[in-house]
Design a protein around this motif. Structure first.
Motif, PDB file in Angstrom:
ATOM      1  N   ASN E  36       0.831  -1.198   0.000  1.00 17.89           N
ATOM      2  CA  ASN E  36       0.000   0.000   0.000  1.00 17.89           C
ATOM      3  C   ASN E  36       0.867   1.250   0.000  1.00 17.89           C
ATOM      4  OD1 ASN E  36      -2.632   1.545   0.755  1.00 17.89           O
ATOM      5  ND2 ASN E  36      -1.160   2.150   2.352  1.00 17.89           N
ATOM      6  N   SER E  37       2.013   1.142   0.683  1.00 14.47           N
ATOM      7  CA  SER E  37       2.862   2.317   0.880  1.00 14.47           C
ATOM      8  C   SER E  37       4.190   1.876   1.467  1.00 14.47           C
ATOM      9  CB  SER E  37       2.194   3.305   1.834  1.00 14.47           C
ATOM     10  OG  SER E  37       1.669   2.614   2.963  1.00 14.47           O
ATOM     11  N   ILE E  38       5.248   2.624   1.149  1.00  9.62           N
ATOM     12  CA  ILE E  38       6.591   2.355   1.684  1.00  9.62           C
ATOM     13  C   ILE E  38       7.156   3.688   2.151  1.00  9.62           C
ATOM     14  CG2 ILE E  38       8.862   1.392   1.213  1.00  9.62           C
ATOM     15  CD1 ILE E  38       7.624  -0.237  -1.046  1.00  9.62           C
ATOM     16  N   PHE E  54      12.954  -1.312   5.556  1.00 10.32           N
ATOM     17  CA  PHE E  54      11.888  -0.436   5.076  1.00 10.32           C
ATOM     18  C   PHE E  54      10.553  -0.770   5.734  1.00 10.32           C
ATOM     19  CE2 PHE E  54      13.887   1.858   1.573  1.00 10.32           C
ATOM     20  CZ  PHE E  54      15.107   1.189   1.508  1.00 10.32           C
ATOM     21  N   ARG E  55       9.808   0.252   6.020  1.00  6.46           N
ATOM     22  CA  ARG E  55       8.432   0.056   6.464  1.00  6.46           C
ATOM     23  C   ARG E  55       7.561  -0.121   5.239  1.00  6.46           C
ATOM     24  NH1 ARG E  55       4.272   3.797  10.102  1.00  6.46           N
ATOM     25  NH2 ARG E  55       2.400   2.688   9.413  1.00  6.46           N
ATOM     26  N   VAL E  56       6.929  -1.292   5.139  1.00  6.63           N
ATOM     27  CA  VAL E  56       6.026  -1.581   4.030  1.00  6.63           C
ATOM     28  C   VAL E  56       4.665  -1.937   4.613  1.00  6.63           C
ATOM     29  CG1 VAL E  56       5.592  -3.040   2.033  1.00  6.63           C
ATOM     30  CG2 VAL E  56       7.953  -2.416   2.625  1.00  6.63           C
ATOM     31  N   ASP E  57       3.673  -1.093   4.387  1.00  2.27           N
ATOM     32  CA  ASP E  57       2.301  -1.431   4.777  1.00  2.27           C
ATOM     33  C   ASP E  57       1.659  -2.121   3.590  1.00  2.27           C
ATOM     34  OD1 ASP E  57       3.021   0.069   6.958  1.00  2.27           O
ATOM     35  OD2 ASP E  57       1.343   1.455   6.843  1.00  2.27           O
ATOM     36  N   ASP E  58       1.143  -3.317   3.811  1.00  2.43           N
ATOM     37  CA  ASP E  58       0.518  -4.011   2.675  1.00  2.43           C
ATOM     38  C   ASP E  58      -0.942  -3.579   2.530  1.00  2.43           C
ATOM     39  OD1 ASP E  58      -1.068  -5.472   4.450  1.00  2.43           O
ATOM     40  OD2 ASP E  58       0.282  -7.185   4.459  1.00  2.43           O
ATOM     41  N   ARG E  60      -3.614  -5.067   3.224  1.00  2.59           N
ATOM     42  CA  ARG E  60      -4.453  -5.344   4.396  1.00  2.59           C
ATOM     43  C   ARG E  60      -4.212  -4.240   5.425  1.00  2.59           C
ATOM     44  NH1 ARG E  60      -3.858  -8.356   9.208  1.00  2.59           N
ATOM     45  NH2 ARG E  60      -5.817  -9.290   9.886  1.00  2.59           N
ATOM     46  N   ARG E  61      -3.209  -3.481   5.199  1.00  3.55           N
ATOM     47  CA  ARG E  61      -2.705  -2.415   6.063  1.00  3.55           C
ATOM     48  C   ARG E  61      -1.979  -3.000   7.274  1.00  3.55           C
ATOM     49  NH1 ARG E  61      -4.101   2.911   4.607  1.00  3.55           N
ATOM     50  NH2 ARG E  61      -2.528   3.411   6.163  1.00  3.55           N
ATOM     51  N   THR E  62      -1.489  -4.236   7.110  1.00  2.00           N
ATOM     52  CA  THR E  62      -0.552  -4.760   8.091  1.00  2.00           C
ATOM     53  C   THR E  62       0.787  -4.081   7.862  1.00  2.00           C
ATOM     54  OG1 THR E  62      -1.685  -6.878   8.165  1.00  2.00           O
ATOM     55  CG2 THR E  62       0.605  -6.851   8.941  1.00  2.00           C
ATOM     56  N   MET E  63       1.441  -3.721   8.963  1.00  2.00           N
ATOM     57  CA  MET E  63       2.715  -3.011   8.881  1.00  2.00           C
ATOM     58  C   MET E  63       3.856  -4.004   9.049  1.00  2.00           C
ATOM     59  SD  MET E  63       1.488   0.252  11.193  1.00  2.00           S
ATOM     60  CE  MET E  63       0.345  -0.621  12.271  1.00  2.00           C
ATOM     61  N   ASN E  64       4.726  -4.082   8.039  1.00  2.00           N
ATOM     62  CA  ASN E  64       5.832  -5.030   8.059  1.00  2.00           C
ATOM     63  C   ASN E  64       7.147  -4.330   7.775  1.00  2.00           C
ATOM     64  OD1 ASN E  64       4.760  -7.804   8.409  1.00  2.00           O
ATOM     65  ND2 ASN E  64       3.522  -7.255   6.626  1.00  2.00           N
ATOM     66  N   LEU E  65       8.240  -5.027   8.094  1.00  2.00           N
ATOM     67  CA  LEU E  65       9.582  -4.564   7.738  1.00  2.00           C
ATOM     68  C   LEU E  65      10.122  -5.421   6.602  1.00  2.00           C
ATOM     69  CD1 LEU E  65      11.076  -4.061  11.315  1.00  2.00           C
ATOM     70  CD2 LEU E  65       9.767  -2.463   9.908  1.00  2.00           C
ATOM     71  N   GLU E 100       1.663  -8.527  15.750  1.00  2.00           N
ATOM     72  CA  GLU E 100       0.643  -7.537  15.376  1.00  2.00           C
ATOM     73  C   GLU E 100       1.106  -6.634  14.244  1.00  2.00           C
ATOM     74  OE1 GLU E 100      -0.354  -5.311  18.813  1.00  2.00           O
ATOM     75  OE2 GLU E 100      -1.539  -6.906  19.714  1.00  2.00           O
ATOM     76  N   HIS E 101       2.285  -6.063  14.456  1.00  2.00           N
ATOM     77  CA  HIS E 101       2.805  -5.154  13.450  1.00  2.00           C
ATOM     78  C   HIS E 101       4.231  -4.794  13.807  1.00  2.00           C
ATOM     79  CE1 HIS E 101       2.193  -2.092  16.469  1.00  2.00           C
ATOM     80  NE2 HIS E 101       0.901  -2.327  16.496  1.00  2.00           N
ATOM     81  N   ALA E 102       4.968  -4.308  12.816  1.00  2.00           N
ATOM     82  CA  ALA E 102       6.338  -3.831  13.011  1.00  2.00           C
ATOM     83  C   ALA E 102       6.490  -2.645  12.079  1.00  2.00           C
ATOM     84  CB  ALA E 102       7.335  -4.930  12.666  1.00  2.00           C
ATOM     85  N   TYR E 103       6.860  -1.487  12.643  1.00  2.00           N
ATOM     86  CA  TYR E 103       6.937  -0.308  11.777  1.00  2.00           C
ATOM     87  C   TYR E 103       7.962   0.714  12.241  1.00  2.00           C
ATOM     88  CZ  TYR E 103       3.535   1.988  14.984  1.00  2.00           C
ATOM     89  OH  TYR E 103       2.882   2.522  16.066  1.00  2.00           O
TER      90      TYR E 103
END
Lengths: 320, 320, 320, 320, 320, 320
Positions: E36-38, E54-58, E60-65, E100-103
């Motif tokens: 969705n966004s980086i 990098f912060r990558v929100d997919d 689903r709007r899950t926040m991943n590295l 849950e998330h990593a950002y």
């Protein structure tokens, strides 16, 4: 000799009562070094050109007032230094000790000089008053009201023998409410006879709050008041511009009020900026003979913009 | 003869399940005089073209419904006057006395006519219902529910002998919560058997609230439901579009639900407008044989947009 | 034979229209083991005594309904076990799967049985409906409305051929707003024809919200409705009891409404408890011949209390 | 001849600077028919006894002012009818059209008459001013300030040739902030020269807001000001009473301020009532020769109470 | 050999201390399928090029590295799969059960490896720590702090023999407050000696909250800290970038702090996106010899951007 | 010799697991001059009697800790001066510079001394730690955590070789949320390995937040933890006392948790005070042989109270 006010004819294909200048935005941050944004500013005819008091937020985000000069009302030169108000009487230093901010100025020719009103920080926002004869030296008077107040706008002449001002009591934050009131003064220092003028209108563009704009324009039918109104959308505020007509002698009586807005955020410079979706009028130049009004307004709390309309049509609009 | 639904092939270089029309936005405020914005509107195949009910906010920011017609589903002509609903029975005048607003319409062909549902102001937002045979004369029925409710969406046929509707109970403001419920009616006037269908999903694009979108699409596997979901960011809401599959006979049972969104604000006409960052679907045209779905959605609460996808891929997507 | 309703004469030295029982509180937590509090309960004449449905919050703070019996309406014996509602039709198990809470009951004799309405937890508070013939076996019908709703009160007969209910749409928390609406049903399952009845009155004891109380009392002049109204003080809410008169045939028309409250927190058992400053009426026993009304109300969300007044004076009061 | 002010000696076993009257509460709702509560009231010596202006909330919860008379300052007789202010000049009817409420009065002997200030409803709370010569006829002047303001307290003589008032700018609800300001007037109608006086003190009994109390007491060392301060606890507000000393000529300069409170809710009549945990002073009687001060304060927004202390000790306390 | 850091000279006509790359945004969502966004990403020199987290929100709007590699620091290739952290010791699985998330990652070379810190979801946001030797395998350590915390930034060497970190205690939502604190650890697992470092500054660009940015830069004069500060406008937040200088040995002592911001949203990619008006720095590359600093920052929570400045000028700026 | 813990047998006619002392409240403000209130205090057996650390709010409403001594645990003598903590190591003065407040103490015998934990003001509330050998001299260690944290409770022995503490991360105000976490330390200065233990339970007495109470009681079956839980009523909070059983070796695993509360506000001294409706446990004395537990708890944030129960029954209760 009064200069011709800035003007563009209505663009073809539109019947809007107020239309934007094709040269918008006419002032941007580039006009002052270290400026973050320049907007919500007030302009008057002065000598053979125009002068103004501009809101300049610097990069610390301190809000200051700066003087500006223009030949045509479009191209502006701004003083890089903020206005340093001198005490207008012996007690002004008491309120100048702790300068917080000065923003959203209005300028009015009243009797023998130009008065400036603005939102002045003194233990919260309130209405500051000052004056200048020459846009060089500025003198500060006492704050008109107790905090919390904003959008103080002087009438251009005494009414019933008293100075008169519109203002919008508010709170210490980004107030989500607000009505316009009328107040009187014998001396521009002490104020009283406060009367309610305009309330928000539910379910419209002005449902959250309303606040005064340019100096009221005297017409045969009453005081023509341009003002801003705010709507709370699903995702923030929208600031628009509307018009009303107040009784000449008892301006707290509303004779007419336009149902629609006259201008609402539409262009990118009104939609995108430090505060999205803001159209905020602070001054108007009027040429009665030519039936012209030019309105200066802030765009997105970032730039100064200009719009034009016919005096007669705006009056007509207030009765819609 | 049913007209071909509007269509564009998937752009090269993308594998998105839903893609935007290159002609977006397809309807803007210019379609109606005095309109502030036109968005969140519903479209159906009608005779040899398309008809629709459009949300038109005027410059007073009153929210009205207007009829529109199109040959190809892309170019639209709108009635400059709002729809004036005639009482559908003798008691409707009781609720029509005090018109506040009408917005976010959906249109459904059901049995023998087109039903319109919308968010109707009656001491707060609730779900209005009306119908038309010809998109000329519109008749209003009683509000389905007590306030506060929004996003009422009729199913296109009776289920278990009853009319069926999705809706999203909310509050009187810009609700920061909301689940989708299912309700039944013997007569489209009295509603009961309310069942919970979809809740927000924490930490996703649909974490704040969800609400129904186009008329549910009947498939062999269940009701395909496109809906909007809302995320609260660090600085406001983001409205996206997703999909789920409901049981054919007991639609409150969710058979599948896409984890990702199908469409989220990305283009300027979705990001910038009266309400930033909004994609809000209200209608879908389906060509089962051609495996095509075209979705009408509002952009930034300002314009009407169109997106396309393959029926089979969207179904597949709900199982992801 | 109908038993005499509980009664005490007006204390000397007061002219209050409604006065408290000297035996208050008449039911406390001691009536049920593991009870935290017993309050906001509904009582009716039954056989040669009285029966009731009581709100009992246990020490987990789960909210349950319990049956109670009394010979004189003052001394009550409560079932230590909560009412276990049997499904009133084949689809009730769908909503019984997930019991959350049941509170603030009302009881109404309607046609051939006693109906119970209460605030029922189903993905938020809504109005539950059930019935009993004998206060032994209770049967549950479907919830009347979508969440969020509270204070559902049935009328004791059909009006215009339809069952009728008052309710107060609210939100999922401790709602700081609320109006009373009227709804109709052909079958007690599907509800429609929702009409607005009573709004809060600014700057009075009922400025924050209003909600229905006892079963409406039919009089020659209209439906006498006792209800609660809430004021937001500088430091929390105050719940008081007032009265209005509704049109017999179109009860959404308000014929008269008492300006004052009839009862407001004053005694320690109304001021101090789990929720300070609450007077909350849920039932009334009426003896028309003796011109007597006895009102059961909750005190401080902790105990059950009783107040008395003359039917004719209360009616008179609504016209004040 | 001035009557002896009400007095009780300090109870044995305490060293409190201010102590409660053993006869508290001295006025309750019983003093006026249809009263809900009587509190936050102002008392002065008058002729050979005492007179006062009392806050009486009726059972509609309308807030009114009533006159009262007493021989000893303890036993009070109240006028059952609210004070009907006559217009003090020709423009007062403009603000009297829409009476909302009048509450929290203060009374001050100033030059030749008794002035009353109160919280007056005019499109929000603001400071009302009136006067009386005889506690029979009352005359209203214009409101001192724009809304939103409360706790207006006049100084008992001109300072620097100007009338002087303390007030507490606030908002339209139950304000969770508030500082005390000083304002001046040449004519009791127009006010200006607003100066900040007292702010809340973080992490103390006066951390949320402060507001003026009785008429300032002139001492050789400065103006002794009793005021209320508010703390936000884990569960609501606590209103206490404290003291400060202001400069005689420039009262916005604070010479001393007591760190502790002088009185805080402790007795049941201060802890339990319509607003729990409130001690709210509105008047003080002073006998300089006897070194006595008697303070009238509201208890729990429900009753009028009395406390006593030695003038010299209170002064000493402000320097603690 | 260390590669040259990415660089562009200051554009003509500006004297800004920090200026934007003409190639902004340098990374967009296109770099990862289903992204969705980086944005808000951290970059370091690695081998003969650069690596980053990098912060990558997919969608689903899950926040991943995700890991990324670049030859020049401008063109980036990202791993399409999120980083899967291996347990760094035997007890890490206890906190990995419920991802849950990593950002908002930061990367620091410390002693013998690259440490990564990020905002890690564990019953609320807190500071996650991990490390890598090769940007292939990543190992997770225990969370540094209890929730709720964000913006954990490690110092690049031990101070006083202890590992050191900046962080910003917050709450579970979109915190409207926040100061920067300093904490120490003997082992990167247990943390203590918490000291306050930087508070927001009222009435400036950093009036709402401040939070750490890139790894602190050691200079002869102290630790140069770039950080973000947030202002609450009339219509949402504005995130800007500023600088301060901390004592080398006791970094909780602030030696200097720039009054202005260094960078604030101005370009469309900073103003328009999922979160409007955000400039959020997470990393800086420094070439001391060339007197160059290149700052990586997130734009509008949507893209990765780059800005450049001279090391000496930034230092000088902190003393302004 | 250990003294007999204070004890009263269960009153006749009740089966409550925990019952109140008939001598409640056992400590009031009278125990310390200038005290506003004494509550939420911790008590241990010491020498041949009892010692304690008491929360004493003075009349400035500053929150301090005071030492107390008692022969029987019922009658207490308190030091009129607050505890003055000496620096426990050379860096403690860094955090002592700015004392704000100290409240809600707990005391634990651990290895060779009495440790005190409390809510310590350091740029927000956090967990302070100190120790004493003799209740004469107290020594302060570093704060355990970053703000915002409260209710730090040490375990009475090391677990897995590490010191262990429960705490409740919160925010800077009167937090309306809160879970209990577990943390470990090698040295009582640096803390890590944070694990989630207990969350609030929706729709119960502990639905808003939970926080640790007395020092955990080691039993054969696990750590018996008494704690407070908070419910948000229609009109404020209600603080109650409950119990849970944690795993001996991995205390973040909850073995059992009582569904009901053990004690909830019921008596006037728990319902009426500075904070209505509070029962807040801070200490427990245990006599395993006699199967007795005596719990010290604060009442209404105003007084210290005592309750009794049987060890075996409380354990049994946690499994209910």
């Amino acid at each position: 000799m009064t200069p011709a006010i800035p003007w563009e004819e209505r663009p073809a294909g539109t019947s809007d009562v107020l239309w934007r200048s094709s040269r918008n935005p006419i002032v941007t941050r580039d006009a002052v070094p270290r400026a973050n944004s320049i907007f919500n500013s007030a302009v008057v005819a002065f000598e053979d050109g125009f002068s103004g008091v501009f809101r300049v937020d610097d990069r610390r985000r301190t809000m200051n007032l700066h003087t500006g000069w223009s030949d045509d009302g479009i191209g502006w030169e701004l003083d890089p230094e903020p206005i340093a108000f001198r005490p207008g009487d012996g007690r002004i230093p008491e309120i100048q000790e702790r300068f917080e901010h000065a923003y959203d100025p209005r300028v009015t020719w009243l009797e023998d000089r130009y008065y400036v009103t603005w939102c002045n920080g003194y233990h919260g926002p309130t209405v500051g008053i000052g004056f200048t004869h020459d846009f060089e030296a500025f003198h500060q008077l006492d704050n008109a009201f107790l905090p919390f107040n904003r959008n103080g706008v002087l009438f251009p002449r005494r009414i019933g023998g008293r100075y008169a001002m519109l203002s919008r009591p508010s709170d210490g934050g980004h107030t989500a409410f607000g009505d316009i009131f009328y107040s009187e003064s014998p001396d521009l220092v002490h104020w009283g006879r406060h009367r309610h003028v305009l309330a928000p209108v539910p379910l419209t563009w002005q449902s959250t709050k309303v606040g005064g704009g340019p100096t009221p324009i005297e017409t045969d039918e009453g005081w023509l008041v341009l003002y801003h109104g705010v709507l709370t959308s699903c995702n923030g505020f929208v600031y628009s511009l509307g018009a009303a007509l107040l009784d000449l002698d008892e301006p707290w009586h509303v004779l007419a009020r336009g149902a629609d807005y006259l201008l609402s955020p539409r262009e990118t410079y009104e939609r995108v900026g430090d505060v999205p979706n803001v159209v905020f009028p602070c001054a108007a130049l009027v040429d009665r003979e030519a039936d012209r009004v030019s309105v200066y307004y802030g765009g997105a709390d970032t730039v100064v913009c200009l719009a034009h309309g016919h005096h007669s049509e705006i009056l007509e609009f207030t009765r819609s």
